[in-house]
Motif scaffolding. Structure first.
Motif, PDB file in Angstrom:
ATOM      1  N   GLY A 195       0.833  -1.197   0.000  1.00  0.00           N
ATOM      2  CA  GLY A 195       0.000   0.000   0.000  1.00  0.00           C
ATOM      3  C   GLY A 195       0.866   1.246   0.000  1.00  0.00           C
ATOM      4  N   ILE A 196       0.194   2.382   0.079  1.00  0.00           N
ATOM      5  CA  ILE A 196       0.876   3.666  -0.035  1.00  0.00           C
ATOM      6  C   ILE A 196       1.882   3.880   1.090  1.00  0.00           C
ATOM      7  CG2 ILE A 196       0.452   6.159   0.209  1.00  0.00           C
ATOM      8  CD1 ILE A 196      -2.132   5.619  -1.469  1.00  0.00           C
ATOM      9  N   TYR A 197       1.549   3.451   2.303  1.00  0.00           N
ATOM     10  CA  TYR A 197       2.454   3.729   3.418  1.00  0.00           C
ATOM     11  C   TYR A 197       3.684   2.836   3.372  1.00  0.00           C
ATOM     12  CZ  TYR A 197      -1.199   6.834   4.683  1.00  0.00           C
ATOM     13  OH  TYR A 197      -2.107   7.864   4.627  1.00  0.00           O
ATOM     14  N   GLY A 198       3.503   1.585   2.916  1.00  0.00           N
ATOM     15  CA  GLY A 198       4.665   0.726   2.731  1.00  0.00           C
ATOM     16  C   GLY A 198       5.576   1.269   1.638  1.00  0.00           C
ATOM     17  N   GLU A 199       4.960   1.756   0.570  1.00  0.00           N
ATOM     18  CA  GLU A 199       5.756   2.307  -0.529  1.00  0.00           C
ATOM     19  C   GLU A 199       6.449   3.605  -0.088  1.00  0.00           C
ATOM     20  OE1 GLU A 199       3.004   2.380  -3.844  1.00  0.00           O
ATOM     21  OE2 GLU A 199       2.713   0.203  -3.690  1.00  0.00           O
ATOM     22  N   ARG A 200       5.827   4.328   0.821  1.00  0.00           N
ATOM     23  CA  ARG A 200       6.453   5.555   1.335  1.00  0.00           C
ATOM     24  C   ARG A 200       7.725   5.233   2.117  1.00  0.00           C
ATOM     25  NH1 ARG A 200       2.508   9.609   4.364  1.00  0.00           N
ATOM     26  NH2 ARG A 200       1.757   9.936   2.233  1.00  0.00           N
ATOM     27  N   ILE A 201       7.737   4.087   2.783  1.00  0.00           N
ATOM     28  CA  ILE A 201       8.957   3.663   3.488  1.00  0.00           C
ATOM     29  C   ILE A 201      10.097   3.538   2.475  1.00  0.00           C
ATOM     30  CG2 ILE A 201      10.026   1.675   4.661  1.00  0.00           C
ATOM     31  CD1 ILE A 201       7.307   1.249   6.084  1.00  0.00           C
ATOM     32  N   ALA A 202       9.789   2.898   1.331  1.00  0.00           N
ATOM     33  CA  ALA A 202      10.810   2.760   0.286  1.00  0.00           C
ATOM     34  C   ALA A 202      11.252   4.136  -0.211  1.00  0.00           C
ATOM     35  CB  ALA A 202      10.262   1.913  -0.860  1.00  0.00           C
ATOM     36  N   VAL A 227       4.469  -2.108   7.405  1.00  0.00           N
ATOM     37  CA  VAL A 227       3.357  -1.353   7.978  1.00  0.00           C
ATOM     38  C   VAL A 227       2.413  -2.355   8.637  1.00  0.00           C
ATOM     39  CG1 VAL A 227       1.378   0.124   7.424  1.00  0.00           C
ATOM     40  CG2 VAL A 227       3.526   0.384   6.157  1.00  0.00           C
ATOM     41  N   GLN A 228       1.949  -2.061   9.828  1.00  0.00           N
ATOM     42  CA  GLN A 228       1.010  -2.992  10.469  1.00  0.00           C
ATOM     43  C   GLN A 228      -0.395  -2.851   9.883  1.00  0.00           C
ATOM     44  OE1 GLN A 228       0.257  -2.709  14.729  1.00  0.00           O
ATOM     45  NE2 GLN A 228      -0.162  -4.899  14.775  1.00  0.00           N
ATOM     46  N   HIS A 229      -0.975  -1.680  10.036  1.00  0.00           N
ATOM     47  CA  HIS A 229      -2.304  -1.446   9.462  1.00  0.00           C
ATOM     48  C   HIS A 229      -2.111  -0.611   8.214  1.00  0.00           C
ATOM     49  CE1 HIS A 229      -6.364   0.901   9.822  1.00  0.00           C
ATOM     50  NE2 HIS A 229      -6.356   0.075   8.802  1.00  0.00           N
ATOM     51  N   VAL A 240       8.478  -1.283  12.503  1.00  0.00           N
ATOM     52  CA  VAL A 240       7.062  -1.252  12.116  1.00  0.00           C
ATOM     53  C   VAL A 240       6.532   0.180  12.053  1.00  0.00           C
ATOM     54  CG1 VAL A 240       4.754  -2.110  12.674  1.00  0.00           C
ATOM     55  CG2 VAL A 240       6.744  -3.467  13.316  1.00  0.00           C
ATOM     56  N   ASP A 241       5.878   0.500  10.936  1.00  0.00           N
ATOM     57  CA  ASP A 241       5.025   1.689  10.883  1.00  0.00           C
ATOM     58  C   ASP A 241       3.701   1.259  11.523  1.00  0.00           C
ATOM     59  OD1 ASP A 241       2.942   3.393  10.186  1.00  0.00           O
ATOM     60  OD2 ASP A 241       3.689   3.810   8.175  1.00  0.00           O
ATOM     61  N   ALA A 242       3.530   1.669  12.782  1.00  0.00           N
ATOM     62  CA  ALA A 242       2.296   1.324  13.511  1.00  0.00           C
ATOM     63  C   ALA A 242       1.457   2.587  13.693  1.00  0.00           C
ATOM     64  CB  ALA A 242       2.644   0.698  14.858  1.00  0.00           C
ATOM     65  N   VAL A 243       1.577   3.512  12.740  1.00  0.00           N
ATOM     66  CA  VAL A 243       0.953   4.828  12.910  1.00  0.00           C
ATOM     67  C   VAL A 243      -0.553   4.709  13.066  1.00  0.00           C
ATOM     68  CG1 VAL A 243       0.589   7.100  11.878  1.00  0.00           C
ATOM     69  CG2 VAL A 243       2.832   6.018  11.713  1.00  0.00           C
ATOM     70  N   SER A 244      -1.192   3.834  12.273  1.00  0.00           N
ATOM     71  CA  SER A 244      -2.652   3.751  12.378  1.00  0.00           C
ATOM     72  C   SER A 244      -3.104   2.500  13.127  1.00  0.00           C
ATOM     73  CB  SER A 244      -3.291   3.795  10.991  1.00  0.00           C
ATOM     74  OG  SER A 244      -2.864   2.688  10.228  1.00  0.00           O
ATOM     75  N   SER A 245      -2.213   1.923  13.939  1.00  0.00           N
ATOM     76  CA  SER A 245      -2.603   0.731  14.702  1.00  0.00           C
ATOM     77  C   SER A 245      -2.199   0.790  16.164  1.00  0.00           C
ATOM     78  CB  SER A 245      -1.997  -0.518  14.058  1.00  0.00           C
ATOM     79  OG  SER A 245      -0.609  -0.360  13.837  1.00  0.00           O
ATOM     80  N   PHE A 246      -1.214   1.603  16.523  1.00  0.00           N
ATOM     81  CA  PHE A 246      -0.728   1.634  17.905  1.00  0.00           C
ATOM     82  C   PHE A 246      -1.867   2.043  18.840  1.00  0.00           C
ATOM     83  CE2 PHE A 246       1.387   3.004  21.714  1.00  0.00           C
ATOM     84  CZ  PHE A 246       2.543   2.258  21.782  1.00  0.00           C
ATOM     85  N   GLY A 247      -2.223   1.147  19.751  1.00  0.00           N
ATOM     86  CA  GLY A 247      -3.334   1.404  20.673  1.00  0.00           C
ATOM     87  C   GLY A 247      -4.615   0.717  20.238  1.00  0.00           C
ATOM     88  N   TRP A 285       7.591 -10.998  17.723  1.00  0.00           N
ATOM     89  CA  TRP A 285       7.799 -10.534  16.351  1.00  0.00           C
ATOM     90  C   TRP A 285       9.165  -9.860  16.176  1.00  0.00           C
ATOM     91  CZ3 TRP A 285       2.414  -7.677  15.828  1.00  0.00           C
ATOM     92  CH2 TRP A 285       1.385  -8.630  16.027  1.00  0.00           C
ATOM     93  N   ASN A 286       9.963  -9.933  17.211  1.00  0.00           N
ATOM     94  CA  ASN A 286      11.312  -9.356  17.154  1.00  0.00           C
ATOM     95  C   ASN A 286      11.292  -7.870  16.771  1.00  0.00           C
ATOM     96  OD1 ASN A 286      13.988  -9.774  17.722  1.00  0.00           O
ATOM     97  ND2 ASN A 286      14.552 -10.329  15.634  1.00  0.00           N
ATOM     98  N   ILE A 287      10.371  -7.123  17.365  1.00  0.00           N
ATOM     99  CA  ILE A 287      10.234  -5.697  17.037  1.00  0.00           C
ATOM    100  C   ILE A 287      11.335  -4.896  17.726  1.00  0.00           C
ATOM    101  CG2 ILE A 287       8.770  -3.648  17.266  1.00  0.00           C
ATOM    102  CD1 ILE A 287       6.336  -5.467  17.098  1.00  0.00           C
ATOM    103  N   GLU A 288      12.141  -4.235  16.929  1.00  0.00           N
ATOM    104  CA  GLU A 288      13.157  -3.356  17.504  1.00  0.00           C
ATOM    105  C   GLU A 288      12.564  -1.975  17.791  1.00  0.00           C
ATOM    106  OE1 GLU A 288      16.570  -1.990  14.995  1.00  0.00           O
ATOM    107  OE2 GLU A 288      17.706  -2.686  16.729  1.00  0.00           O
ATOM    108  N   ALA A 289      11.693  -1.523  16.898  1.00  0.00           N
ATOM    109  CA  ALA A 289      11.080  -0.209  17.102  1.00  0.00           C
ATOM    110  C   ALA A 289       9.804  -0.124  16.283  1.00  0.00           C
ATOM    111  CB  ALA A 289      12.043   0.898  16.666  1.00  0.00           C
ATOM    112  N   CYS A 290       8.893   0.722  16.760  1.00  0.00           N
ATOM    113  CA  CYS A 290       7.737   1.055  15.943  1.00  0.00           C
ATOM    114  C   CYS A 290       7.510   2.556  16.029  1.00  0.00           C
ATOM    115  CB  CYS A 290       6.493   0.271  16.372  1.00  0.00           C
ATOM    116  SG  CYS A 290       5.911   0.658  18.007  1.00  0.00           S
ATOM    117  N   ALA A 291       6.911   3.090  14.988  1.00  0.00           N
ATOM    118  CA  ALA A 291       6.636   4.525  14.927  1.00  0.00           C
ATOM    119  C   ALA A 291       5.128   4.713  14.954  1.00  0.00           C
ATOM    120  CB  ALA A 291       7.215   5.108  13.636  1.00  0.00           C
TER     121      ALA A 291
END
Ligand SMILES: *Cc1c(COP(=O)(O)O)cnc(C)c1O
Length: 363
Positions: free
Chosen positions: A93-100, A142-144, A170-177, A186-192
């Protein structure tokens, strides 16, 4: 009875409809960010963010940024990726592609495993990429994926990362909480993430939640002054922010985090989102609308994308609902003409979604 302090109910995935008490908190007292009182406010928010997922409370720390969610994603990637190594971006999706796009802008080497927006993450390709040598130094996803409302299968992806010993960002911008995050499994080092989506604060504060050891030893020379996570972490650890913070937004976030805790934490919020989204999904189906993602297991708790009927434009539908006090959310890019989206984040209640269904035009 619902006492409403906003004439509009926002159905977009942030900024969300604020609860009365969060809105009230925005008008807290004037403060200088070098006062001790500010240090306490900042620390309260940082600790509450780390405590949203009890698993992360001890080994992870929140670093605050004044900015939108994108600032946190970019600070995470720009600071934590080891220099000279390549990483694996898994996008649908758009947010995953934005990471690239960010890694390209930063000059980081990466491989992109990209699926079509309507498809799940390509885990078979991830498995093959993790078997190659040298292994990618990090997997990023991206999570969500808000583009389509898909909750990506991070249990499966994170399991691959854990087995391969590769940390996950992980981009958890629209899922955190609002969705589960298994930091260890899941071996998560960091999420945003951000304060104004599933956490129900006001827009303007974002954050990175990262393993403490990742924040204390700088990996690469800073390539940005404003988005240098190490500098923010060091400054915040001393109680004084690196730059002028959005103080009213922090007051609101402190209140929103208190509200989340009192309401039963992320699990209760997830359950509430599912309940509200079910009203929307069942109601619109009765009215003749089709979901973009047919597989119910693919859906996030908080957002649903529906196909626009052939005879209807987004603008007409938007106008119809706006007159009833609802703000509908469009699709992005090529999906603008194809879908509309409904998010249930924020201070929305059963009654709101039931009346939304009532006023929706049948097709
Ligand atoms: C909203 C969102 C962002 C960031 O958006 P901002 O407009 O910068 O807050 C990033 N990733 C995902 C998945 C999002 O939903």
């Amino acid at each position: 009875m619902i006492i409403r302090n906003s004439p509009l109910r926002l159905l977009n995935p942030g900024p969300v409809t604020l609860s009365p008490r969060v809105r009230q908190a925005l008008s807290g007292p004037d403060l200088c960010h070098r006062q001790a009182e500010f240090g306490e406010l900042q620390q309260a928010v940082r600790s509450a963010l780390a405590a949203v997922y009890p698993q992360a409370a001890h080994d992870y720390e929140a670093v605050l940024l004044t900015g939108s969610g994108t600032a946190a994603v970019e600070a995470m990637l720009g600071s934590l990726l080891p220099p000279g190594q390549h990483s694996l971006v898994v996008a649908n999706g758009i947010y995953g592609e934005r990471i690239a796009d960010m890694l390209t802008a930063h000059g980081n080497a990466f491989t992109l495993i990209r699926s079509c927006w309507e498809a799940p993450l390509d885990l078979a390709a991830v498995g093959r990429a993790l078997d190659q040598h040298p292994r990618p130094s990090r997997v990023i996803t991206v999570q969500h994926e808000t583009t389509t409302g898909r909750a990506n299968d991070l249990a499966a992806l994170g399991g691959l990362c854990r087995a391969a010993g590769v940390p996950l960002l992980v981009d958890a911008v629209s899922s955190f909480g609002g969705e589960g995050l298994d930091f260890d499994g899941w071996n998560i080092e960091a999420c945003a993430a951000t304060g104004n989506k599933c956490l129900h604060g006001a827009p303007g504060i974002a954050f990175v939640l990262a393993r403490r050891e990742a924040l204390t030893a700088r990996r690469a020379p800073a390539r940005s002054v404003y988005l240098d996570l190490y500098a923010h972490h060091a400054a915040q650890a001393h109680g004084i922010p690196a730059f002028t913070p959005a103080i009213p937004i922090l007051y609101a976030l402190r209140e929103a985090l208190g509200e989340l805790r009192e309401q039963g934490g992320w699990q209760a919020r997830h359950t509430r989102y599912v309940e509200l989204s079910t009203i929307v999904r069942a109601g619109l189906q009765r009215k003749g609308y089709q979901r973009l993602l047919r597989d119910p297991a693919a859906l996030s708790s908080s957002l649903t994308a529906f196909r626009l009927p052939p005879a209807m434009t987004f603008e007409t539908l938007y106008e119809t609902l706006f007159r009833e006090g609802f703000v509908l959310y469009a699709g992005q890019q090529r999906l603008y003409r194809e879908i509309f989206r409904i998010a249930v984040m924020g201070d929305l209640h059963r009654e709101d979604l039931e009346s939304l269904v009532d006023v929706f035009p049948a097709i």
